[in-house]
Scaffold this active site. Structure first.
Site, PDB file in Angstrom:
ATOM      1  CE  LYS A 242      -1.714   0.885   3.993  1.00 59.73           C
ATOM      2  NZ  LYS A 242      -1.036   2.097   4.491  1.00 59.73           N
TER       3      LYS A 242
ATOM      4  NE  ARG B  14      10.629 -10.493   5.200  1.00 53.62           N
ATOM      5  CZ  ARG B  14       9.940  -9.434   4.777  1.00 53.62           C
ATOM      6  NH1 ARG B  14      10.111  -8.970   3.564  1.00 53.62           N
ATOM      7  NH2 ARG B  14       9.101  -8.825   5.584  1.00 53.62           N
TER       8      ARG B  14
END
Ligand code: ZN
Length: 216
Positions: free
Chosen positions: A13, A127
């Site tokens: 965003k 990750r």
């Protein structure tokens, strides 16, 4: 053009808001920055927000609303903008409606960057980081795996997952997002302002899709 951009954590965003502001010449109204600026300039609203920011707590609605309203009432108020990170609650959305109506700054659209929660968990929840402070290499179990599973390619230190990168943490953040934003999305859907854009794909493709949707 006056926009609000809403998207779950991991939807990109902030990046999209920045691209829209550059290419459509909109003021990028990132609430976090606006709060920090109010504190830096030591405005009366900034002084109220400071203790919450310093303690890492959410700044209460009434104070955030005041800071945003002060921006829209100021002499250098933006006429074309993209709001990023505000409103976060239905009370903030209602307060924003009031100040925009008072300033004759009607919204053109509220864009919801819709993402698939499980895709976001896959992307953000894989990750792994090398804890060696001289190295700190970052891997992704799907997109950039270590050559030997669980070990750093560069220094062979066992990899670990930061709390922020754990799937459970990401699911929790998504859950909080839905709890806060479902009512906000309904609020703007009822006003016929809501546009949904699929947020998966690369940054440039999503940006092009947003621009096309907004130009129609
Ligand atoms: Zn390493």
């Amino acid at each position: 053009m006056r926009l609000i951009l809403i998207g779950p954590p991991g939807s990109g965003k902030g990046t999209q808001a920045k691209l829209l502001s550059e290419n459509l010449r909109l003021f990028h109204f990132a609430t976090g920055d606006v709060l920090r600026e109010a504190i830096e300039k030591d405005t009366s609203e900034g002084r109220k927000a400071k203790p919450f920011m310093t303690a890492g707590q959410l700044v209460p609605d009434a104070i955030v609303n005041e800071i945003v309203a002060a921006q829209f009432r100021g002499s250098d108020k933006p006429r074309d903008f993209v709001l990023d990170g505000y409103p976060r609650t239905i009370a903030q959305a209602i307060a924003l409606d009031h100040v925009l109506a008072e300033q004759s700054l009607g919204l053109d659209a509220v864009v919801f960057l819709n993402g698939d929660d499980e895709e976001i968990v896959r992307r953000l929840g894989n990750r792994w980081t090398c804890p060696n402070t001289m190295c700190n290499a970052v891997y992704h179990a799907l997109f950039k795996p270590a050559k030997v599973a669980g070990k750093c390619d560069l220094c062979q230190t066992p990899l670990y997952q930061r709390d922020d990168d754990k799937p459970a943490t990401i699911r929790k953040r998504l859950q909080v997002f839905h709890e806060c934003h479902d009512a906000i999305l309904r609020h703007y859907r009822d006003q016929n302002l809501l546009i949904e854009v699929c947020g998966s794909g690369d940054i440039e493709a999503i940006h092009a899709k947003l621009v096309n949707t907004l130009r129609v």
